[in-house]
Design an enzyme around this catalytic site. Structure first.
Site, short mmCIF file in Angstrom:
data_model
loop_
_atom_site.label_atom_id
_atom_site.label_comp_id
_atom_site.label_asym_id
_atom_site.label_seq_id
_atom_site.Cartn_x
_atom_site.Cartn_y
_atom_site.Cartn_z
N LYS A 1 21.42 -20.23 49.28
CA LYS A 1 21.65 -21.37 50.18
C LYS A 1 22.92 -21.16 51.01
O LYS A 1 22.97 -21.47 52.20
CB LYS A 1 21.75 -22.66 49.37
CG LYS A 1 20.43 -23.10 48.75
CD LYS A 1 20.61 -24.29 47.84
CE LYS A 1 19.27 -24.74 47.27
NZ LYS A 1 19.41 -25.88 46.35
N GLY B 1 14.06 -11.89 43.98
CA GLY B 1 14.68 -12.19 45.27
C GLY B 1 13.66 -12.23 46.38
O GLY B 1 12.49 -11.88 46.18
N PRO B 2 14.07 -12.64 47.56
CA PRO B 2 13.13 -12.75 48.69
C PRO B 2 12.62 -11.39 49.15
O PRO B 2 13.18 -10.36 48.77
CB PRO B 2 13.99 -13.41 49.78
CG PRO B 2 15.41 -13.16 49.38
CD PRO B 2 15.43 -13.06 47.90
N PRO B 3 11.56 -11.40 49.96
CA PRO B 3 11.01 -10.11 50.45
C PRO B 3 12.01 -9.38 51.33
O PRO B 3 12.82 -10.00 52.01
CB PRO B 3 9.79 -10.55 51.26
CG PRO B 3 9.47 -11.93 50.82
CD PRO B 3 10.76 -12.55 50.41
N GLY B 4 11.92 -8.05 51.29
CA GLY B 4 12.71 -7.25 52.23
C GLY B 4 14.13 -6.97 51.81
O GLY B 4 14.92 -6.44 52.59
N VAL B 5 14.50 -7.32 50.55
CA VAL B 5 15.89 -7.06 50.15
C VAL B 5 16.02 -5.71 49.41
O VAL B 5 17.09 -5.35 48.96
CB VAL B 5 16.47 -8.20 49.27
CG1 VAL B 5 16.62 -9.46 50.07
CG2 VAL B 5 15.62 -8.43 48.03
N GLY B 6 14.91 -4.98 49.26
CA GLY B 6 14.99 -3.63 48.70
C GLY B 6 14.74 -3.54 47.21
O GLY B 6 15.26 -2.65 46.54
N LYS B 7 13.91 -4.44 46.67
CA LYS B 7 13.66 -4.43 45.21
C LYS B 7 12.87 -3.18 44.81
O LYS B 7 13.24 -2.49 43.85
CB LYS B 7 12.90 -5.70 44.80
CG LYS B 7 13.64 -6.98 45.08
CD LYS B 7 12.92 -8.20 44.56
CE LYS B 7 11.60 -8.46 45.25
NZ LYS B 7 11.72 -8.81 46.67
N THR B 8 11.79 -2.90 45.53
CA THR B 8 10.94 -1.76 45.18
C THR B 8 11.67 -0.43 45.41
O THR B 8 11.64 0.46 44.56
CB THR B 8 9.64 -1.80 46.01
OG1 THR B 8 8.99 -3.04 45.77
CG2 THR B 8 8.71 -0.67 45.61
N SER C 1 17.01 -30.84 45.24
CA SER C 1 18.35 -30.59 45.77
C SER C 1 18.62 -31.26 47.12
O SER C 1 19.73 -31.16 47.65
CB SER C 1 18.59 -29.08 45.89
OG SER C 1 17.69 -28.50 46.80
#
Length: 773
Positions: free
Chosen positions: A720, A354-361, A677
């Site tokens: 999107k 997912g994109p940066p800053g979504v809380g993966k780490t 797309s």
């Protein structure tokens, strides 16, 4: 053999001793009954019967405790000793067997049947006697415990039976074996038995000799090693190494014993320790070996943490630390449930994309906390060297294990949660392909025997829970992607961002800036304004930075004494953050001709894309600008070809391409844009420009186009759609084949949007274009 008359004589049981006929020996007698038997013999005719006890530990034997066959002897001399025992000299006369045993009050006596040895001596007797003497001579030379005089006296004997008895009495046989020879009355049979016995004894002596030589060699080698080691210690002492390596080697040996290594690894460690002990401390190789042993003993081989299988507790921790992200939480709870049922599940290999800053780490940390496991993180961003993963071979200077083994050492257990951060940022060059080395780490069928070049021995990674994070799955090689379970984290809705800001971000920023809750209050409408007008992202990093700015300015106000409490509302947000940076609401303020809103997927989440088409008199030249990639240029060519083929049906001049130059532009020209797309968006903008019909401003669209106008499915629908919602669009046109992806969109967003599923461009135009056809 002749059988003589029966006689009645006193009986003396012997312990651990046996007398053959013709033998003369001293006996010490102490038991009362034995003493009385001797006295009785001395009174009568000096004859006494000696037989052996079966068990030497019995003090008062009965008839069943003594052998029937013994020796009739004559008492030659008797002497009382100061300690009360009697020393007696006896001479064996002949074999005898008990017929009747008498247990009298004072002593034992027995009626005996006596036997005389046959004096017959044929050729076979002579052959047996010669062989016996020859073997006896060899035995004496080998054993060196019997004097040569004994052999001489045996060689002088003419009687075969007597020779057998004399030789048997000089052999170190067990009492039972001696008794068997005594009970062998037939002379020829007795000679054969003694011959066999002496042959066996020779074999035993041979083996003893070989074992003795082997032990001697071993002792010599040990003594030599000891001497050399002592010399080495002396040399080391002279060189300045006062203690040598003795204490150090002992400490390392103890660590090896306590490390819980598998047998093959322990064997390797022991060999290396042996080499280390023999190499001088000043040698460069000494440091290399010691470093290697230190790595082996510091790795966790068996140490593990016990999983906390309380699902309710794990769910509570995950919900406490993270708002939303239901798919990931569900996957972790499923793993816990199966672990609870089986108690032997291999660690899953998840990839949070997912994109940066979504809380993966931070989510990976929460997973470790909920499982009660140790957490270790390895950043793979920019790793280009395969040895970063697999380690360097020990032949290189400065060699060390790879990041995986280093991470396991840091974790200290065999079952940590291991985060492989930014797995999509690995690259390769002439030093190898690190992503290929990761295949073994992340393959559940192989990682139980992971091989690191430095450690060399296989290491079990099967109990590790690997979690990888990635922004862009497209840059991860297919084989590596295939080994991971991909869980997409698209981004947050406005409502989710509001909750995250209130429950997590603001609390964290207040603490970091030394502020109390009573000193700063940020109202919900202010938070929503910050989310809408000061950030445009899938994650919450920019939102966190904006809240940090609010906290800094509040700290300045409070420290300067202007106010004791600051309240931030929608009305005064601009005082803290300046003018609004983004426009929230409709993507366009009014319907426009030749301007269509497309939906794009980028590495930082979804985004809206304005596609503009303008016409100018010319010769049909097609110009594409806006830093478009090859795939997007091909989509534009396909859309152009479709519009040409359908010009008549769309009420467009069929020769429009000969009279006009067409310019297709995607704004933000510095940003690279690529992907199929945008096909239906370009086609809609072209038709709008050629027909003069405006495109509805509230419509966003995405889909690949074919030359015949079919609309093909695309990826990133959730991302999107969230970007369309952020931009204020209300109607989304999607390929019909993407209907399944609508369920992934949060319900709060789904309810505010109208989804139109299309399979052909005609349907797109019907919903997108305003005005009459």
């Amino acid at each position: 053999m002749e059988n003589n008359n029966e006689i009645l004589v006193p009986l003396l049981p012997l312990r651990g001793l046996l007398v053959y006929p013709t033998m003369v020996l001293h006996l010490d007698v102490g038991r009362d009954k034995s003493v009385h038997a001797l006295e009785k013999a001395m009174v009568d005719d000096h004859l006494i019967f000696l037989t052996t006890q079966k068990d030497v530990s019995i003090d008062e034997p009965a008839e069943q405790d003594i052998y029937e066959m013994g020796t009739l002897t004559k008492v030659k001399q008797m002497l009382k000793l100061p300690n009360g025992t009697i020393r007696v000299l006896v001479e064996g006369l002949k074999r005898a067997r008990i017929l009747t045993f008498f247990d009298e009050e004072t002593h034992f006596s027995a009626k005996l049947e006596t036997f005389e040895d046959s004096t017959e001596k044929d050729v076979e007797h002579q052959a047996l006697m010669r062989s016996l003497l020859e073997y006896f001579e060899q035995y004496i030379k080998m054993s060196k415990k019997i004097s040569s005089e004994t052999f001489s006296s045996a060689a002088d004997i003419e009687e075969p039976g007597r020779m057998a008895d004399i030789i048997a009495s000089n052999l170190p046989l067990k009492l039972k074996e001696k008794q068997e020879i005594l009970e062998t009355i037939d002379v020829k049979e007795r000679l054969a038995k003694v011959l066999e016995t002496i042959n066996n004894e020779k074999e035993v002596l041979n083996l003893e000799k070989k074992i003795g030589q082997r032990v001697k060699r071993s002792m010599e080698r040990t003594q030599k090693e000891y001497y050399l080691r002592e010399q080495m210690k002396a040399i080391q002492k002279e060189l300045g190494d006062k203690e040598g390596k003795t204490g150090e080697v002992a400490a390392l040996q103890e660590k090896i014993d306590q490390a819980g290594m598998p047998d093959h690894v322990k064997e390797t460690a022991a060999k290396e320790l042996d080499r280390y002990e023999k190499i001088p401390a000043s040698s460069a190789e000494s440091a290399v070996i010691r470093n290697y042993i230190e790595w082996l003993v510091s790795l966790p081989w068996t140490n593990s943490t016990k999983d906390d299988l309380d699902i309710a507790k794990a769910e509570k921790i995950l919900h406490r630390d993270h708002y939303g992200l239901e798919t990931v939480k569900e996957r972790v709870l499923e793993y816990l449930a199966v672990q609870k049922l089986t108690n032997s599940l291999r660690g899953p290999i998840l990839c949070l994309a997912g994109p940066p800053g979504v809380g993966k780490t931070s989510l990976a940390k929460s997973i470790a906390s909920s499982l009660n496991r140790h957490f270790v993180r390895v950043s793979l961003g920019g790793v280009r060297d395969e040895s970063e993963i697999r380690g360097h071979r020990r032949t290189y200077v400065g060699a060390m294990p790879g990041r995986i083994i280093q991470g396991m050492k840091k974790a200290g257990t065999v079952n940590p949660v291991f985060l492989l951060d930014e797995i999509d940022k690995m690259s390769n060059d002439f030093r190898g392909d690190p992503s290929a080395a990761m295949l073994e780490v992340l393959d559940p069928e192989q990682n139980h025997s992971f091989s690191d070049h430095y450690i060399e021995e296989t290491y079990d990674l099967s109990k590790v829970m690997f979690i990888a994070t990635a922004n862009n799955l497209a840059t991860i090689p297919g084989p590596l992607r295939d080994r991971m379970e991909i869980i997409s984290i698209a981004g947050y809705t406005e409502l989710e961002k509001l909750n995250i800001a209130k429950e997590h971000l603001l609390v964290k920023e207040l603490e970091e800036h030394g502020l109390k809750k009573s000193q700063l209050q940020v109202k919900d409408d202010a938070l929503m304004s910050i989310i809408r007008y000061y950030t445009r992202e899938a994650g919450v990093r920019s939102l966190e930075r904006q809240l940090a700015t609010v906290c800094r300015k509040t700290a300045k106000i409070i420290v300067s004494g202007e106010k004791k409490k600051v309240i931030v509302s929608e009305k005064n947000v601009e005082d803290f953050l300046g003018k609004r940076k983004f426009r929230y609401g409709q993507a366009e303020l009014e319907d426009q001709v030749g301007v269509a809103t497309g939906l794009a997927y980028t590495t930082v989440g979804g985004d809206t894309l304005q596609i503009e088409v303008s016409l100018a008199p010319g010769k049909g030249k097609l110009v594409l600008t806006g830093k478009l990639g090859d795939v997007m240029k091909e989509s534009a060519q396909a859309a152009f070809s479709y519009v040409r083929s359908k010009a008549k049906g769309l009420s467009i001049d069929e020769n429009f391409h000969e009279k006009n130059d067409i310019h297709i532009h995607v704004p933000e020209g510095a940003v690279p844009k690529d992907g199929p797309s945008a096909g239906i968006t370009i086609a809609t903008a072209l038709v709008s420009a050629l027909t003069g019909r405006p495109i509805k401003r509230e419509v966003g669209m995405t889909g690949e186009i074919t030359l015949r106008g079919r609309v093909l499915p695309i990826g990133g629908v959730k991302e999107k759609t969230l970007s369309a919602h952020r931009a204020g669009l209300t109607k989304i046109i999607l390929p019909a084949d993407n209907e399944k992806d609508i369920d992934d969109i949060p319900e709060s967003v789904r309810n505010q949007l109208e989804f139109v599923l299309v399979s052909h461009v005609d349907q797109v135009l019907k919903h997108a274009l305003a005005g009459e056809k």
